[in-house]
Design a protein around this motif. Structure first.
Motif, PDB file in Angstrom:
ATOM      1  N   MET A   1       0.868  -1.176   0.000  1.00 20.73           N
ATOM      2  CA  MET A   1       0.000   0.000   0.000  1.00 20.73           C
ATOM      3  C   MET A   1       0.901   1.220   0.000  1.00 20.73           C
ATOM      4  SD  MET A   1      -2.856  -1.133   2.745  1.00 20.73           S
ATOM      5  CE  MET A   1      -1.768  -1.403   4.129  1.00 20.73           C
ATOM      6  N   ASP A   2       1.428   1.599  -1.181  1.00 17.72           N
ATOM      7  CA  ASP A   2       2.429   2.660  -1.233  1.00 17.72           C
ATOM      8  C   ASP A   2       1.864   3.917  -1.877  1.00 17.72           C
ATOM      9  OD1 ASP A   2       4.903   3.735  -0.775  1.00 17.72           O
ATOM     10  OD2 ASP A   2       5.841   2.828  -2.539  1.00 17.72           O
ATOM     11  N   GLY A   3       2.359   5.041  -1.411  1.00 13.57           N
ATOM     12  CA  GLY A   3       2.033   6.312  -2.066  1.00 13.57           C
ATOM     13  C   GLY A   3       1.160   7.260  -1.257  1.00 13.57           C
ATOM     14  N   ASN A   4       0.889   6.931  -0.018  1.00 12.91           N
ATOM     15  CA  ASN A   4       0.062   7.812   0.819  1.00 12.91           C
ATOM     16  C   ASN A   4       0.673   9.200   0.955  1.00 12.91           C
ATOM     17  OD1 ASN A   4      -1.578   5.645   1.301  1.00 12.91           O
ATOM     18  ND2 ASN A   4      -0.889   5.285   3.410  1.00 12.91           N
ATOM     19  N   GLY A   5       1.971   9.226   1.231  1.00 17.13           N
ATOM     20  CA  GLY A   5       2.653  10.494   1.468  1.00 17.13           C
ATOM     21  C   GLY A   5       2.690  11.360   0.219  1.00 17.13           C
ATOM     22  N   ARG A   6       3.033  10.742  -0.911  1.00 18.92           N
ATOM     23  CA  ARG A   6       3.129  11.508  -2.159  1.00 18.92           C
ATOM     24  C   ARG A   6       1.757  11.993  -2.614  1.00 18.92           C
ATOM     25  NH1 ARG A   6       5.963   7.064  -5.358  1.00 18.92           N
ATOM     26  NH2 ARG A   6       5.341   5.905  -3.501  1.00 18.92           N
ATOM     27  N   ARG A  15       1.642  14.522   5.217  1.00 19.40           N
ATOM     28  CA  ARG A  15       1.677  13.087   4.936  1.00 19.40           C
ATOM     29  C   ARG A  15       0.601  12.327   5.708  1.00 19.40           C
ATOM     30  NH1 ARG A  15       5.970  10.729   2.563  1.00 19.40           N
ATOM     31  NH2 ARG A  15       5.594   8.847   3.755  1.00 19.40           N
ATOM     32  N   HIS A  19      -2.139   9.079   4.962  1.00 19.37           N
ATOM     33  CA  HIS A  19      -2.270   7.808   5.693  1.00 19.37           C
ATOM     34  C   HIS A  19      -3.717   7.574   6.119  1.00 19.37           C
ATOM     35  CE1 HIS A  19       1.933   7.095   5.493  1.00 19.37           C
ATOM     36  NE2 HIS A  19       2.292   8.031   6.338  1.00 19.37           N
ATOM     37  N   ALA A  45       1.352  -3.123   5.842  1.00 21.00           N
ATOM     38  CA  ALA A  45       1.032  -1.859   6.510  1.00 21.00           C
ATOM     39  C   ALA A  45       2.274  -1.159   7.053  1.00 21.00           C
ATOM     40  CB  ALA A  45       0.046  -2.114   7.645  1.00 21.00           C
ATOM     41  N   ASN A  50      10.371   0.533   8.293  1.00 21.61           N
ATOM     42  CA  ASN A  50       9.625   1.786   8.442  1.00 21.61           C
ATOM     43  C   ASN A  50       9.906   2.512   9.768  1.00 21.61           C
ATOM     44  OD1 ASN A  50       6.727   0.635   6.562  1.00 21.61           O
ATOM     45  ND2 ASN A  50       8.346   2.028   5.917  1.00 21.61           N
ATOM     46  N   ARG A  53      11.619   5.936   9.755  1.00 26.45           N
ATOM     47  CA  ARG A  53      10.946   7.192   9.405  1.00 26.45           C
ATOM     48  C   ARG A  53      11.013   8.164  10.580  1.00 26.45           C
ATOM     49  NH1 ARG A  53       5.949   6.164   5.292  1.00 26.45           N
ATOM     50  NH2 ARG A  53       7.154   4.881   3.855  1.00 26.45           N
TER      51      ARG A  53
END
Ligand code: IPE
Ligand code: MG
Length: 229
Positions: A1-6, A15, A19, A45, A50, A53
């Protein structure tokens, strides 16, 4: 599940906003999978990497995990979903570990869909833990090293009770595995999409499944062997 921040950044939002929207996509994807007849869904998740971060993002993600779990567990149970969390849970706060154990117990006999949440999970961690257990058996004299097989190792790994994953979907445009289910994905089909996770809607899920259904899976055999009468 990638790309929430972008996804959030593209809209000049912080960001964490991404999420939060990402959690909504989990809900729609779970519902979509049930409708499509998927039996097992494993969502990545939070990886063992991670933790690197910024502290405030890690804290936010932990909080989001707890609040989402609390809010969703009744709905999951009502919809016949069996929830499991895979990964090194010992690193989580006690309250979260208890929340997870209660949710797993409550939903343990459900069968509409098995939803695995990979949290503080890493494929290398999984393989290492399995190897450690095997080593203990050897050290205790319960296993002859010559008797070790891929199947025996598999039994010590996360998801050993599930079929191997058929389809791997990564959102967010990157084309890499990032230490997901390394062992289990030996014959998995890969699907990459430029869509950010908060954009991954029902149509996008169906598109991924359509792509999967058009592939010929040979598992090492030739195409001719598969069509032979
Ligand atoms: C969500 O997307 C995945 C998590 C680890 C929670 P990201 O947070 O990786 O978003 P991008 O890749 O920075 O856009
Ligand atoms: Mg990312």
């Amino acid at each position: 599940m990638d790309g929430n921040g972008r996804w959030a950044k593209r809209q000049n939002r912080p960001r964490f906003w991404g999420h939060k929207r990402g959690v909504e996509r989990v809900r729609s994807t779970v519902e979509g999978c049930i409708d499509l007849g998927v039996e097992v869904l494993t969502l990545f998740a939070f990886s063992t990497e991670n933790w690197k971060r910024p502290e405030e993002e890690v804290t936010f993600l932990m909080g989001l995990f707890v609040s989402s779990l609390k809010r969703e567990v009744k709905r999951l149970h009502k919809n016949g979903i069996r929830l499991q969390v895979i990964g090194d849970k010992s690193k989580f706060p006690d309250s979260l570990q208890q929340e997870i154990a209660a949710a797993e117990l409550l939903t343990s006999s459900n069968s509409a869909l098995t939803l695995n949440i990979a949290a503080n999970y890493g494929g290398r961690w999984d393989i290492t833990e399995a190897t450690r257990r095997i080593c203990r058996e050897v050290a205790n004299g319960k296993l002859d090293p010559e008797a070790l097989t891929p199947e025996l190792l598999h039994q010590q790994m996360c998801l050993s009770d599930a079929p191997d994953p058929d389809l791997f979907i990564r959102t967010g445009g990157e084309q890499r595995v990032s230490n997901f289910l390394l062992w289990q994905m030996a014959y998995c089909e890969f699907y990459f999409t430029e869509l950010y996770w908060p954009e991954f809607d029902r149509a996008a899920l169906e598109h991924a499944v359509d792509s999967f259904q058009q592939r010929q899976r040979r598992f090492g055999q030739t195409g001719d062997q598969l069509v032979a009468p």
